[in-house]
Scaffold this motif. Structure first.
Motif, short mmCIF file in Angstrom:
data_model
loop_
_atom_site.label_atom_id
_atom_site.label_comp_id
_atom_site.label_asym_id
_atom_site.label_seq_id
_atom_site.Cartn_x
_atom_site.Cartn_y
_atom_site.Cartn_z
N UNK A 123 3.34 7.27 20.74
CA UNK A 123 3.37 8.67 20.31
C UNK A 123 4.31 8.91 19.14
N UNK A 124 5.40 8.13 19.06
CA UNK A 124 6.33 8.32 17.95
C UNK A 124 5.69 7.92 16.62
N UNK A 125 4.94 6.82 16.62
CA UNK A 125 4.27 6.42 15.38
C UNK A 125 3.21 7.43 14.96
N UNK A 126 2.54 8.02 15.93
CA UNK A 126 1.53 9.04 15.60
C UNK A 126 2.18 10.24 14.91
N UNK A 127 3.30 10.71 15.44
CA UNK A 127 4.00 11.85 14.84
C UNK A 127 4.51 11.49 13.45
N UNK A 128 5.13 10.31 13.33
CA UNK A 128 5.65 9.87 12.03
C UNK A 128 4.53 9.74 11.00
N UNK A 129 3.40 9.20 11.40
CA UNK A 129 2.27 9.06 10.49
C UNK A 129 1.71 10.40 10.06
N UNK A 130 1.59 11.33 11.00
CA UNK A 130 1.08 12.67 10.69
C UNK A 130 2.00 13.39 9.70
N UNK A 131 3.30 13.33 9.93
CA UNK A 131 4.25 13.96 9.02
C UNK A 131 4.21 13.30 7.64
N UNK A 132 4.03 11.99 7.59
CA UNK A 132 3.97 11.29 6.31
C UNK A 132 2.74 11.71 5.52
N UNK A 133 1.60 11.78 6.18
CA UNK A 133 0.36 12.20 5.51
C UNK A 133 0.48 13.63 4.99
N UNK A 134 1.12 14.50 5.77
CA UNK A 134 1.23 15.91 5.40
C UNK A 134 2.24 16.16 4.29
N UNK A 135 3.40 15.47 4.35
CA UNK A 135 4.50 15.91 3.49
C UNK A 135 5.09 14.92 2.52
N UNK A 136 4.65 13.66 2.53
CA UNK A 136 5.28 12.65 1.68
C UNK A 136 4.38 12.33 0.50
N UNK A 137 4.93 12.43 -0.70
CA UNK A 137 4.19 12.08 -1.91
C UNK A 137 4.32 10.59 -2.18
N UNK A 138 3.35 10.03 -2.87
CA UNK A 138 3.40 8.63 -3.25
C UNK A 138 4.43 8.40 -4.34
N UNK A 139 5.11 7.26 -4.30
CA UNK A 139 6.05 6.87 -5.34
C UNK A 139 6.01 5.36 -5.50
N UNK A 140 6.20 4.91 -6.73
CA UNK A 140 6.21 3.48 -7.02
C UNK A 140 6.93 3.26 -8.34
N UNK A 141 7.30 2.03 -8.62
CA UNK A 141 7.88 1.70 -9.91
C UNK A 141 6.79 1.69 -10.97
N UNK A 142 7.07 2.22 -12.17
CA UNK A 142 6.08 2.17 -13.24
C UNK A 142 5.93 0.76 -13.79
N UNK A 143 4.84 0.51 -14.47
CA UNK A 143 4.64 -0.81 -15.09
C UNK A 143 3.85 -1.72 -14.18
N UNK A 144 3.53 -2.88 -14.67
CA UNK A 144 2.69 -3.82 -13.94
C UNK A 144 3.34 -5.16 -13.71
N UNK A 145 4.64 -5.17 -13.42
CA UNK A 145 5.33 -6.45 -13.19
C UNK A 145 4.71 -7.19 -12.01
N UNK A 146 4.61 -8.51 -12.13
CA UNK A 146 3.99 -9.31 -11.09
C UNK A 146 4.94 -9.52 -9.93
N UNK A 147 4.35 -9.61 -8.73
CA UNK A 147 5.15 -9.87 -7.55
C UNK A 147 5.55 -11.34 -7.49
N UNK A 148 6.70 -11.59 -6.90
CA UNK A 148 7.23 -12.95 -6.80
C UNK A 148 6.69 -13.59 -5.51
N UNK A 149 5.42 -13.98 -5.53
CA UNK A 149 4.78 -14.54 -4.33
C UNK A 149 5.45 -15.85 -3.91
N UNK A 150 5.80 -16.68 -4.88
CA UNK A 150 6.43 -17.97 -4.55
C UNK A 150 7.78 -17.75 -3.87
N UNK A 151 8.56 -16.81 -4.39
CA UNK A 151 9.85 -16.51 -3.77
C UNK A 151 9.69 -15.97 -2.36
#
Length: 469
Positions: free
Chosen positions: A177-205
């Protein structure tokens, strides 16, 4: 690079903070809530002592091994998306834990739980930082830190209540039930954010660090049961050594490393990382074996066992809050080094046991350790970021949390070897606490010797980890 800033208004909802705090509370409670349920779980599923260690280490190891990778992945693909996905995986893994028909299924589900927890831990603070600004950000960080402390204080007692009055499976099913509430609040009130640019992930690391942490922990746990010369001990330890060498090469030569190893060229930063890693076995890893002694030898129920362990968490929470207000002049170096020395002293006091000792004998040591934890843990992130370039502040904070969780996982493995050394349970526990005490003192001295006494108070966001994290 700078992250995308989400405009904030006076009417910005606090629901994103609640969503992030619910996730943080869950993942931190699940690090230690299993401790008081260990005897019931192992009896029901017929698990060995090694299996008992993996119930704690499977979660902590996945959390430590994937934390940096999860943070890097979320920065590039979207923190809201990763957080929601992690909540869903965490819920499914919790359901699998709660319904597990065997020890093997439970252990596998715990590892998946830990992997999801890594993604949650890596994104909760970033989501808060991207959503709130100015004074509201300070309030949000304060609430988030308070929730971390509350998770530490609540976990042993909550685990005891659920195990004794419902069933040990309830400690996992309560997450749904806690994950359901947290997910619902995230969908309703949290905006997406990320770093700009297209730097590659360090898969080997990411891959080599995960192999290093997993191989080292597995080898140490197997050494406790099969000895140091067994193939199932030597093979994973050898694989970990090779993976670590490759990791160093990859991170040194890569253009976008997951962990910039140049941070460790600063002696102070290296000292802080040593303190962060050694803090966990000194203060927290020993509690798993204490819980076994309380329930299997003293015959305490899960609730009483949880209450017997609670003085440390409660004292650490009170100390953390009081020190930030009453000791604003206390530098991160003094708080971290002094706190670690107190943890060593408290662990020594807990080890003064004999055949007639009962659970109150632990209380003085638990209180002293709690004071040390309350001083040391909140200073970790601020101390690390103070000795890292501003553009690497996020990486420095993530490294602290990774090192702490890895220290906890390795601490369980190493202290498990000590605990299996033979003799009565109280004597084995004495040995565990002697090792923990020596570890705490060594860590405190390392910090005081290596970390520069930079000016400044205890500003910064509290760290995260089993007991507070």
């Amino acid at each position: 690079m700078t992250q995308t800033r989400i405009p904030e208004t006076a009417t910005t909802s606090w629901s994103p903070l609640v969503a992030a705090c619910l996730g943080a509370f869950m993942l931190l409670v699940d690090v230690t809530i299993v401790m008081v349920a260990l005897p019931d779980i192992t009896a029901d599923l017929g698990m060995s002592f090694t299996g008992t260690q993996w119930l704690l280490d499977g979660y902590a190891l996945a959390l430590a091994a994937l934390l940096l990778a999860a943070g890097s992945f979320a920065d590039h693909t979207g923190r809201r998306k990763v957080y929601l996905s992690a909540l869903a995986v965490f819920a499914l893994a919790s359901l699998a834990c709660g319904l597990a028909p065997s020890g093997g299924v439970l252990l596998a589900a715990r590892v998946v739980q830990g992997a999801a927890a890594a993604a949650m831990m890596a994104t909760t603070l970033a989501l808060i930082s991207a959503t709130y600004h100015g004074r509201r950000r300070g309030i949000a960080f304060g609430v988030w830190g308070g929730v971390n402390g509350a998770a530490a204080a609540v976990a042993p007692v909550l685990g005891g209540l659920l195990t004794e009055h419902l069933h040990w499976r309830a400690i996992f099913l309560v997450n749904l039930p806690i994950t359901l509430v947290a997910g619902w609040l995230t969908v309703r009130g949290v905006e997406e954010s990320r770093l700009p640019g297209g730097a590659r992930l360090d898969w080997a690391g990411m891959a080599t660090f995960t192999l290093t942490a997993g191989g080292l922990t597995y080898g140490l746990i197997e050494a406790g049961e099969h000895g140091w010369t067994a193939a199932r001990t030597l093979v994973p330890l050898g694989a970990a050594a090779v993976a670590f060498f490759v990791f160093l090469v990859v991170e040194t030569r890569g253009t976008n490393p997951m962990l910039d190893l140049r941070l460790f060229a600063d002696r102070s930063f290296s000292g802080i990382m040593a303190g962060a890693g050694l803090l966990m076995p000194a203060a927290f890893a020993c509690l798993a074996f204490t819980s076994l002694w309380l329930q299997q030898d003293l015959r305490l129920g899960p609730v009483m066992a949880g209450l017997a362990l609670s003085p440390m968490a409660a004292t650490s929470l009170v100390t953390s809050v009081a020190a930030s207000r009453l000791l604003p002049w206390l530098t991160p170096r003094a708080a971290l080094g002094g706190g670690l020395l107190l943890i060593g002293a408290g662990s020594f006091l807990q080890g003064l046991l004999d055949a007639q000792s009962d659970w109150p004998a632990l209380a003085p040591g638990l209180i002293v350790v709690g004071v040390g934890v309350g001083l040391a843990v909140p200073a970790l992130s601020s101390a690390a970021m103070a000795h890292a370039p501003a553009m690497r502040a996020g990486m420095a904070a993530g490294t602290v949390n990774t090192v702490r969780q890895l220290g906890y996982a390795l601490g369980i493995a190493v202290l498990g070897i000590v605990y299996q050394g033979g003799g009565p349970a109280y004597a084995a526990l004495e040995d565990v606490y002697r090792v923990s005490a020596a570890t705490g003192v060594l860590a405190g001295l390392l910090v005081l010797v290596t970390v520069a006494g930079a000016a400044g108070g205890r500003s910064g966001t509290a760290g995260t980890g089993p007991s507070r994290a």
